[in-house]
Design an enzyme around this catalytic site. Structure first.
Site, PDB file in Angstrom:
ATOM      1  CG  ASP A  91       3.468   9.380   1.589  1.00 16.70           C
ATOM      2  OD1 ASP A  91       3.432   8.133   1.545  1.00 16.70           O
ATOM      3  OD2 ASP A  91       4.480  10.030   1.283  1.00 16.70           O
ATOM      4  CE1 TYR A  94       5.085  -4.436  -7.181  1.00 20.91           C
ATOM      5  CE2 TYR A  94       5.295  -6.695  -7.966  1.00 20.91           C
ATOM      6  CZ  TYR A  94       4.511  -5.597  -7.668  1.00 20.91           C
ATOM      7  OH  TYR A  94       3.153  -5.654  -7.858  1.00 20.91           O
ATOM      8  CE  LYS A 144       3.007  -5.294  -4.353  1.00 20.19           C
ATOM      9  NZ  LYS A 144       1.863  -4.522  -3.811  1.00 20.19           N
ATOM     10  CB  THR A 171      -1.500  -0.992 -13.323  1.00 18.24           C
ATOM     11  OG1 THR A 171      -0.151  -1.456 -13.141  1.00 18.24           O
ATOM     12  CG2 THR A 171      -2.474  -2.100 -12.933  1.00 18.24           C
TER      13      THR A 171
END
Length: 274
Positions: free
Chosen positions: A69, A174, A178, A209
């Protein structure tokens, strides 16, 4: 002076998120270009690991799978140690473990969901880079460096996103993660260059994806996704990202450091025009 020959990427590749999706496409690209060994690091189940491993081994490349992990330091320290125990070194690292995470608006943000996204996409990048760099700092240069070129003791490619530059509503968690990935990459590049280690990022555009399939599977999401692909100019395939990561990892890219390369067919420069 002679022509270049032999495999393009003959070293050892270490790929987080490597059992599936983009990560596995990267692992396969390294295998196609002659990697001596590929290490798949993931939290996937055994069936997924075996499928990803098979895709690498079919190309004649030795493959090691490690369940780890990226959000846990002991896991990543162990993963790097196991890879080095098997292959003696890590020449190319690609950090592609990630989640989309919370789609809450900022006004409705659940902080636990926010933190989970940061844990995987930014802290996970930091932890993976930390232990990869520590190993690369102990290594001699990869073989085959041409006369007059600097030694190359390792390359790290982190997975950012077009969201490291642009964004949309309901993607705060998100997008922030990023942006953080891009920032970590820049700092690591400056810290690594004294040790002949390069650290770059890539920012894939819109590929279907597992992260985005739930979004694309709704009526609203499908319309949104079709708009993204139209702005991108066409559909993209995973192998296109895999090949870019391999090319950026090569010692021939010796002066490319701290860069965030957008793999998006012009999406980010299109300003919403189709």
């Amino acid at each position: 002076m002679s022509k270049r020959s032999g495999p393009l990427a003959p070293g050892i590749a270490f790929v987080t998120g490597g059992a599936r999706g983009l990560g596995n496409a990267i692992a396969v690209s390294f295998a196609k270009e002659g990697a001596r060994g590929v290490v798949l690091v993931d939290v996937a189940d055994e069936a997924t690991f075996q499928e990803g491993k098979k895709a690498v081994e079919e190309l004649g490349t030795e493959c090691l799978t490690i369940h780890a992990d990226v959000t846990r330091e002991p896991d990543m320290q162990r993963a790097v140690s196991e890879a080095v125990e098997r292959f003696s070194r890590i020449d190319y690292a690609a950090n592609f473990a990630g989640i989309f995470g919370s789609s809450d608006t900022i006004a409705d943000m659940n902080l636990d969901a926010w933190q989970k996204t940061q844990d995987v996409n930014s802290t996970g990048i930091l932890i993976a880079t930390k232990y990869e760099m520590r190993q690369m700092m102990t290594q001699s240069s990869i073989d085959g460096i041409e006369h007059g070129r600097v030694p190359q003791c390792g390359s790290i490619i982190n997975c950012a996103s077009v969201n490291s530059l642009q964004t949309m509503s309901s993607s705060a968690a998100y997008t922030a993660s990023k942006h953080a990935c891009a920032g970590i990459t820049k700092v690591a590049a400056l810290e690594g260059r004294a040790h002949n280690i390069r650290v770059n990022a890539v920012s894939p555009g819109f590929l279907l994806t597992a992260l985005v399939k739930p979004i694309e599977g709704t009526d609203t999401g499908r319309v949104l996704w079709e708009g993204f692909e139209k702005r991108q100019g066409r559909k993209a395939v995973f192998e296109e990202v895999g090949d870019v990561v391999v090319l950026m990892s090569l010692p021939r890219m010796s002066l490319v450091n701290g860069h965030n390369l957008f793999i998006d067919n012009g999406f980010t420069i299109n300003e919403g025009q189709f």
